[in-house]
Design a protein around this motif. Structure first.
Motif, PDB file in Angstrom:
ATOM      1  N   ILE A  53    -108.940 115.194  -1.579  1.00  0.00           N
ATOM      2  CA  ILE A  53    -109.815 115.183  -2.755  1.00  0.00           C
ATOM      3  C   ILE A  53    -111.270 115.006  -2.340  1.00  0.00           C
ATOM      4  N   LEU A  54    -111.507 114.100  -1.379  1.00  0.00           N
ATOM      5  CA  LEU A  54    -112.868 113.758  -0.985  1.00  0.00           C
ATOM      6  C   LEU A  54    -113.605 114.942  -0.377  1.00  0.00           C
ATOM      7  N   LYS A  63    -120.519 109.161  -0.258  1.00  0.00           N
ATOM      8  CA  LYS A  63    -121.119 107.856   0.043  1.00  0.00           C
ATOM      9  C   LYS A  63    -120.764 106.825  -1.019  1.00  0.00           C
ATOM     10  N   ILE A  64    -120.723 107.262  -2.289  1.00  0.00           N
ATOM     11  CA  ILE A  64    -120.334 106.359  -3.371  1.00  0.00           C
ATOM     12  C   ILE A  64    -118.908 105.863  -3.146  1.00  0.00           C
ATOM     13  N   ILE A  68    -119.434 101.785  -3.172  1.00  0.00           N
ATOM     14  CA  ILE A  68    -118.904 101.194  -4.403  1.00  0.00           C
ATOM     15  C   ILE A  68    -117.385 101.242  -4.405  1.00  0.00           C
ATOM     16  N   GLY A  69    -116.852 102.346  -3.907  1.00  0.00           N
ATOM     17  CA  GLY A  69    -115.403 102.506  -3.877  1.00  0.00           C
ATOM     18  C   GLY A  69    -114.715 101.443  -3.055  1.00  0.00           C
ATOM     19  N   ILE A  70    -115.286 101.101  -1.908  1.00  0.00           N
ATOM     20  CA  ILE A  70    -114.652 100.097  -1.053  1.00  0.00           C
ATOM     21  C   ILE A  70    -114.753  98.711  -1.678  1.00  0.00           C
ATOM     22  N   LEU A  71    -115.834  98.460  -2.427  1.00  0.00           N
ATOM     23  CA  LEU A  71    -115.946  97.183  -3.136  1.00  0.00           C
ATOM     24  C   LEU A  71    -114.852  97.058  -4.191  1.00  0.00           C
TER      25      LEU A  71
END
Length: 380
Positions: A53-54, A63-64, A68-71
């Motif tokens: 998907i990425l 980068k998001i 943010i995704g990893i958070l």
């Protein structure tokens, strides 16, 4: 390349293990190390699907996903999620749930375990829909062609995957949920809970997945307009860059990725309680594992691994199907996380091996796609 991709994972690992020693001594160090390995082994198929998907998204949204995704993945699913489960199941406030996690760990673990049927039903249905829609889609490249070809024809029946998913949910509620496993080895009738949670998982998939597909399809018009420019670039010998998802399409694809990651993390979070009921050690171990899953996703995208080994995505989706079934079965029966992890690793390993064989065969034949054009069944 390796250091650039996995650098932050190495840093987080070092910091996490140091924190584990400071918090729980060398015993805490061992627990965090085991949880990290558990999370990585259970989520390798997640990384493969995420990469598929990425790679469609532009650099900004990639980068998001990594920031943010990893958070969301580390703090949301590995720390906040267990607390939310306890708060909802015990009907207490989130602050009380955190206090319970820190002061009465046995009671905290009991509440999470008792909430497992609803978690398994939600995650199982979401993952099952992903698997069924993949299975019923007519793809140019097929791994287990003797299975995938007839199922692709059946996929022409509208809403078939939804009907099958609902049947599976109904059977699960009538069988596994009638004697759902609870804390202390007891059993309870959770049929209604499983039905509601399963339907919620199905609705979540339809909404998020549907919006992602809608905005992705919108981009096809733009891709068609780009076609002539691409052909001109090819004739001029210039590199052709693929159209990347951006704007609303990328946003909903990002949302889809996060819900997908949440569904994958259910078994890891629940399985972690078999090792420890300490929420701090759990967050450290699962957080380190989640970082490696993110780094592996980026590595697969940047290396073009899915393009080189075309059956990997198939293997990952079969692993998703297996995980969906396992989650539903665990409503009543306990299944070792080792078995869950090994099934995923074996399926992906077989798909990788089949991809290598395919590449060697195509190289020997002197051209790509020969097997598909000739109608020769591909894969194992």
């Amino acid at each position: 390349m390796l250091l650039k991709t996995f650098g932050w994972s190495f840093v987080v690992t070092a910091l996490g293990l140091v924190a584990a020693v400071l918090y729980g001594g060398w015993a805490g160090f061992g627990v965090v190390a085991i949880l990290s390995i558990l999370e990585i082994s259970l989520s390798f198929d997640n990384a493969v699907v995420n990469a598929g998907i990425l790679k469609k998204m532009n650099a900004f949204w990639q980068k998001i996903f990594l920031t943010i995704g990893i958070l969301i993945a580390v703090f949301g699913m590995r720390l906040v999620f267990p607390v939310v489960i306890v708060a909802l199941s015990a009907k207490i406030g989130p602050i009380e749930a955190v206090d319970l996690a820190m002061t009465d760990k046995d009671r905290y673990q009991e509440l999470v375990t008792d909430a497992h049927p609803s978690i398994a039903a939600f995650g199982g249905m979401f993952l099952l829909m992903i698997f069924l829609n993949f299975l019923f889609e007519d793809r140019e490249i097929k791994w287990l062609a003797w299975i995938e070809r007839p199922l692709a024809k059946l996929g022409r029946v509208d809403m078939l995957s939804v009907c099958i998913a609902l049947i599976v949910l109904l059977v699960s509620a009538m069988t596994f949920a009638s004697q759902a496993h609870q804390h202390g080895g007891t059993y309870a009738n959770k049929a209604e809970t499983v039905l509601l949670a399963g339907i919620a998982g199905l609705i979540t998939y339809l909404i998020v997945g549907g919006l992602s597909s809608f905005f992705e399809d919108k981009l096809e018009e733009g891709e068609e307009r780009e076609h002539e420019a691409e052909e001109e670039a090819k004739r001029a010998g210039k590199p052709v860059s693929a159209v990347k998802l951006a704007g609303k399409a990328a946003f909903f694809m990002f949302l889809y990725l996060e819900v997908l990651d949440a569904s994958f993390s259910f078994d890891g979070v629940i399985g972690a309680f078999a090792i420890t009921n300490d929420i701090v050690l759990m967050a450290l171990g699962l957080g380190i594992g989640a970082m490696y899953v993110r780094s592996l996703t980026v590595y697969l995208v940047r290396q073009g691994t899915l393009d080189d080994y075309v059956y990997l995505e198939h293997g990952a989706h079969y692993a998703i199907g297996a995980l969906a079934v396992i989650l539903l079965v665990t409503i009543r029966f306990q299944i070792s996380e080792l078995i869950t992890g090994l099934i995923g690793v074996v399926l992906i390993g077989l798909s990788f091996w089949s991809s290598v064989r395919r590449n060697k065969r195509l190289a020997a034949e002197g051209g790509e796609g020969t097997e598909e054009k000739a109608g020769i069944p591909s894969g194992v």
